[in-house]
Scaffold this active site. Structure first.
Site, mmCIF file in Angstrom:
data_model
loop_
_atom_site.group_PDB
_atom_site.id
_atom_site.type_symbol
_atom_site.label_atom_id
_atom_site.label_comp_id
_atom_site.label_asym_id
_atom_site.label_seq_id
_atom_site.Cartn_x
_atom_site.Cartn_y
_atom_site.Cartn_z
ATOM 1 N N ASN A 136 0.850 -1.196 0.000
ATOM 2 C CA ASN A 136 0.000 0.000 0.000
ATOM 3 C C ASN A 136 0.885 1.245 0.000
ATOM 4 O O ASN A 136 2.118 1.137 -0.006
ATOM 5 C CB ASN A 136 -0.955 -0.019 1.198
ATOM 6 C CG ASN A 136 -0.200 -0.029 2.510
ATOM 7 O OD1 ASN A 136 0.464 0.936 2.848
ATOM 8 N ND2 ASN A 136 -0.274 -1.136 3.243
ATOM 9 N N ASP A 185 -4.233 -6.619 5.588
ATOM 10 C CA ASP A 185 -5.172 -7.485 6.295
ATOM 11 C C ASP A 185 -5.058 -8.926 5.812
ATOM 12 O O ASP A 185 -5.377 -9.862 6.545
ATOM 13 C CB ASP A 185 -6.610 -6.981 6.095
ATOM 14 C CG ASP A 185 -6.840 -5.673 6.836
ATOM 15 O OD1 ASP A 185 -6.319 -5.553 7.969
ATOM 16 O OD2 ASP A 185 -7.498 -4.763 6.289
ATOM 17 N N LYS A 235 9.123 -17.116 -10.236
ATOM 18 C CA LYS A 235 8.382 -16.036 -10.897
ATOM 19 C C LYS A 235 7.255 -16.618 -11.761
ATOM 20 O O LYS A 235 7.486 -17.556 -12.536
ATOM 21 C CB LYS A 235 9.361 -15.235 -11.764
ATOM 22 C CG LYS A 235 8.727 -14.005 -12.346
ATOM 23 C CD LYS A 235 9.709 -13.228 -13.199
ATOM 24 C CE LYS A 235 8.960 -12.132 -13.926
ATOM 25 N NZ LYS A 235 9.681 -11.641 -15.080
ATOM 26 N N PRO A 259 -2.574 -12.025 11.049
ATOM 27 C CA PRO A 259 -2.895 -11.755 12.456
ATOM 28 C C PRO A 259 -3.062 -10.259 12.691
ATOM 29 O O PRO A 259 -2.378 -9.451 12.048
ATOM 30 C CB PRO A 259 -1.680 -12.297 13.224
ATOM 31 C CG PRO A 259 -0.604 -12.472 12.222
ATOM 32 C CD PRO A 259 -1.237 -12.592 10.867
ATOM 33 N N ASP A 260 -3.940 -9.890 13.596
ATOM 34 C CA ASP A 260 -4.102 -8.473 13.960
ATOM 35 C C ASP A 260 -3.108 -8.170 15.088
ATOM 36 O O ASP A 260 -3.328 -8.518 16.252
ATOM 37 C CB ASP A 260 -5.547 -8.205 14.404
ATOM 38 C CG ASP A 260 -5.797 -6.707 14.588
ATOM 39 O OD1 ASP A 260 -4.888 -6.005 15.082
ATOM 40 O OD2 ASP A 260 -6.891 -6.255 14.234
ATOM 41 N N ILE A 261 -2.003 -7.533 14.721
ATOM 42 C CA ILE A 261 -0.891 -7.320 15.670
ATOM 43 C C ILE A 261 -1.352 -6.468 16.851
ATOM 44 O O ILE A 261 -1.119 -6.812 18.016
ATOM 45 C CB ILE A 261 0.296 -6.633 14.941
ATOM 46 C CG1 ILE A 261 0.727 -7.468 13.735
ATOM 47 C CG2 ILE A 261 1.459 -6.413 15.899
ATOM 48 C CD1 ILE A 261 1.673 -6.742 12.774
ATOM 49 N N PHE A 277 -3.862 3.464 15.046
ATOM 50 C CA PHE A 277 -4.153 4.461 14.021
ATOM 51 C C PHE A 277 -5.279 3.917 13.152
ATOM 52 O O PHE A 277 -5.416 2.705 12.998
ATOM 53 C CB PHE A 277 -2.918 4.729 13.150
ATOM 54 C CG PHE A 277 -2.082 5.872 13.651
ATOM 55 C CD1 PHE A 277 -1.295 5.738 14.783
ATOM 56 C CD2 PHE A 277 -2.089 7.096 12.991
ATOM 57 C CE1 PHE A 277 -0.535 6.798 15.250
ATOM 58 C CE2 PHE A 277 -1.329 8.160 13.437
ATOM 59 C CZ PHE A 277 -0.554 8.017 14.574
ATOM 60 N N LYS A 304 -12.994 0.743 15.592
ATOM 61 C CA LYS A 304 -11.702 0.022 15.663
ATOM 62 C C LYS A 304 -11.162 0.046 17.092
ATOM 63 O O LYS A 304 -10.599 -0.919 17.578
ATOM 64 C CB LYS A 304 -10.680 0.650 14.711
ATOM 65 C CG LYS A 304 -10.857 0.198 13.272
ATOM 66 C CD LYS A 304 -9.815 0.794 12.338
ATOM 67 C CE LYS A 304 -10.176 0.435 10.898
ATOM 68 N NZ LYS A 304 -9.437 1.158 9.890
ATOM 69 N N LYS A 320 -10.562 -3.468 19.005
ATOM 70 C CA LYS A 320 -9.198 -3.888 19.381
ATOM 71 C C LYS A 320 -8.949 -3.671 20.872
ATOM 72 O O LYS A 320 -7.874 -3.998 21.373
ATOM 73 C CB LYS A 320 -8.171 -3.137 18.529
ATOM 74 C CG LYS A 320 -8.278 -3.520 17.041
ATOM 75 C CD LYS A 320 -7.352 -2.694 16.154
ATOM 76 C CE LYS A 320 -7.712 -2.846 14.683
ATOM 77 N NZ LYS A 320 -6.764 -3.660 13.918
HETATM 78 O O1 PMT Z 1 3.175 6.205 6.409
HETATM 79 P P1 PMT Z 1 2.505 7.506 6.033
HETATM 80 O O2 PMT Z 1 2.570 7.776 4.549
HETATM 81 O O3 PMT Z 1 3.031 8.668 6.818
HETATM 82 O O4 PMT Z 1 0.962 7.362 6.354
HETATM 83 C C1 PMT Z 1 0.535 7.231 7.678
HETATM 84 C C2 PMT Z 1 -0.691 6.333 7.781
HETATM 85 C C3 PMT Z 1 -1.839 6.940 7.004
HETATM 86 C C4 PMT Z 1 -0.389 4.928 7.242
HETATM 87 C C5 PMT Z 1 -1.016 6.261 9.316
HETATM 88 O O5 PMT Z 1 -1.291 7.544 9.786
HETATM 89 C C6 PMT Z 1 -2.212 5.349 9.580
HETATM 90 O O6 PMT Z 1 -3.351 5.779 9.586
HETATM 91 N N1 PMT Z 1 -1.952 4.029 9.846
HETATM 92 C C7 PMT Z 1 -2.977 3.019 10.050
HETATM 93 C C8 PMT Z 1 -3.539 2.577 8.734
HETATM 94 C C9 PMT Z 1 -4.831 1.774 8.892
HETATM 95 O O7 PMT Z 1 -5.878 2.188 8.528
HETATM 96 O O8 PMT Z 1 -4.737 0.711 9.516
HETATM 97 P P2 PMT Z 1 -5.956 -0.340 9.785
HETATM 98 O O9 PMT Z 1 -7.283 0.285 9.827
HETATM 99 O O10 PMT Z 1 -5.749 -1.417 8.823
HETATM 100 O O11 PMT Z 1 -5.589 -0.815 11.213
HETATM 101 C C10 PMT Z 1 -5.956 -0.159 12.408
HETATM 102 C C11 PMT Z 1 -4.849 -0.325 13.408
HETATM 103 O O12 PMT Z 1 -4.531 -1.713 13.602
HETATM 104 C C12 PMT Z 1 -3.551 0.322 12.990
HETATM 105 O O13 PMT Z 1 -2.954 0.821 14.157
HETATM 106 C C13 PMT Z 1 -2.725 -0.828 12.418
HETATM 107 O O14 PMT Z 1 -1.324 -0.624 12.570
HETATM 108 C C14 PMT Z 1 -3.195 -1.998 13.254
HETATM 109 N N2 PMT Z 1 -3.181 -3.301 12.551
HETATM 110 C C15 PMT Z 1 -3.979 -3.526 11.470
HETATM 111 C C16 PMT Z 1 -3.994 -4.752 10.854
HETATM 112 C C17 PMT Z 1 -3.165 -5.787 11.346
HETATM 113 N N3 PMT Z 1 -3.145 -6.978 10.778
HETATM 114 N N4 PMT Z 1 -2.386 -5.540 12.406
HETATM 115 C C18 PMT Z 1 -2.381 -4.329 13.006
HETATM 116 O O15 PMT Z 1 -1.642 -4.115 13.978
#
Ligand code: PMT
Length: 396
Positions: A209, A278, A288, A305-307, A323, A337, A341
């Site tokens: 991404n 995800d 390849k 896994p959701d860390i 975030f 969220k 979480k």
């Molecule tokens: O890197 P930049 O260009 O500066 O951009 C920053 C950012 C936009 C990436 C950042 O500010 C941000 O928003 N990061 C979270 C992106 C997101 O939407 O994550 P999520 O909705 O998939 O997950 C929510 C939270 O769970 C996040 O804290 C993520 O790190 C965490 N997560 C998600 C999935 C997963 N399998 N494990 C996780 O830990």
């Protein structure tokens, strides 16, 4: 400007690294610091006072008996006006004289007469640095509360290789900014994820991404400046680690998961900034994929896994901050969220604001409510988020 309004005396002593002090002065001034330069006589053999005068816009002082000071007390006047005296480069001779409280030139007298902190960036030949006399002097300076920046190791002007090089001007600037930053997270261990993950389809292709890593790296820097020991688990991005931050490089969500879970229980605060995929590819090819393999190859996805959720579920685990990047309904989705979480704090941003660039717009959601932050550079938002975390964890 991270040093706005700070008054710094930049002391320059005799050594080849004196030419780098000109760049340091420029960087300090660019961050808003008001810099007054004082040079030893030795330093003027390497760079002329005119260089520093042009860059600082102020007269440069070299002589204790300078007639420009109406009261003939340059050492008192200049040191009293300072928030910090920074000596870079600091020669072996200067360190030795400071240990003994000598006052035989203007800079030494200012240092002795100061009522502000002193940071020194040693620069000398490796044998001079390793000499037991210098090591004793450095230990004594530390014991006297003087900050020692570096030195670095590497190739020296004399052609030898070893410890004794002055830190680069950018590195000294980072230390000066850290010096002025309130230590809201002193002795805290902070674990941060940043950047994207890369989920392989075959050895050269994958799903990823547009996360640049900027937001996570800015937080790692701000946490370190606030006094924390910071570990940054980073997906593939193009930046160097912030100074003083321990960086662990990973590629996939599974690697990020393993790196985080190995350290989470040892951390006080966990901040998940990474845009973790995800899903990963269950049937990733070992070779390849070829176009002529017959039809479009199917890609099977399996959930990662959701860390963050796993760290939040650890008994006695760290204070967790998430975030959420959303394209709409920021509050509703971010709050959902946070609940799912089970974390105390989440920072929401819209994808058009958050991904990629240097600036962002964050809204913080916690048990006390909604806290919109003014749109700003990620470095500034990171500083405010660290303040908010310190507030919630009762560490300020
Ligand atoms: O890197 P930049 O260009 O500066 O951009 C920053 C950012 C936009 C990436 C950042 O500010 C941000 O928003 N990061 C979270 C992106 C997101 O939407 O994550 P999520 O909705 O998939 O997950 C929510 C939270 O769970 C996040 O804290 C993520 O790190 C965490 N997560 C998600 C999935 C997963 N399998 N494990 C996780 O830990």
């Amino acid at each position: 400007m991270e040093l706005q309004g700070k008054r710094i005396v930049l002391g320059v002593t005799g050594g080849i690294a004196a030419y780098k002090a000109a760049e340091l002065l420029r960087l300090l001034a660019k961050q808003g610091a008001e810099v007054q330069v004082a040079m030893t006589e030795g330093a003027t053999h390497f760079v002329t006072p005119t260089t520093f005068q042009a860059l600082s816009g102020k007269p440069v002082f070299t002589d204790q008996w300078d007639a420009r000071m109406p009261n003939a007390m340059a050492h008192i006047d200049l040191s009293r006006q300072a928030d910090l005296i920074l000596v870079a480069p600091a020669s072996a001779d200067f360190l030795a004289r400071t240990v003994h409280g000598l006052a035989d030139d203007l800079l030494a007298t200012m240092v002795l007469a100061r009522d502000c902190p002193l940071l020194v960036a040693p620069a000398m030949n490796r044998q001079m640095w390793e000499n037991p006399a210098t090591q004793r002097n450095v230990a004594q300076l530390r014991a006297d509360g003087i900050g020692i920046l570096g030195p670095a190791s590497g190739e020296q002007a004399c052609g030898e290789v070893g410890a004794g090089r002055m830190l680069e001007p950018e590195e000294i600037l980072e230390e000066v900014i850290a010096f002025f930053t309130p230590k809201l997270l002193a002795s805290k261990r902070v674990l941060i994820t940043a950047g994207p993950t890369f989920e392989a389809i075959d050895p050269v292709r994958g799903i990823t991404n547009l996360s640049s890593g900027r937001m996570g790296y800015a937080l790692a820097r701000a946490a370190r400046q606030a006094g924390a020991a910071v570990t940054l688990v980073s997906g593939p991005v193009g930046f160097a680690a912030p100074q003083g931050v321990d960086r662990i490089d990973v590629r996939s969500a599974l690697e990020m998961h393993a790196a985080v879970m190995a350290r989470a229980s040892l951390s006080d605060i966990f901040i998940g900034v990474a845009a973790v995929a995800d899903y990963r590819v269950a049937n990733a090819a070992g070779h390849k994929l070829k176009k002529d393999m017959g039809g479009i190859p199917p890609i099977e996805l399996v959930e990662n896994p959701d860390i963050l959720a796993e760290v939040a579920a650890l008994p006695g685990g760290p204070f967790c901050v998430g975030f959420a990047a959303e394209s709409r309904n920021l509050e509703e989705y971010a709050q959902a969220k946070r609940r799912k979480k089970n974390i105390p704090l989440i920072a929401g941003n819209l994808i058009q604001d958050g991904f990629g660039g240097d600036d962002n717009r964050l809204v913080l959601f916690d048990d006390k409510g909604t806290h919109p932050l003014t749109p700003a550079p990620k470095s500034e938002l990171a500083r405010q988020l660290i303040e908010h975390i310190a507030d919630l964890t009762g560490t300020d």
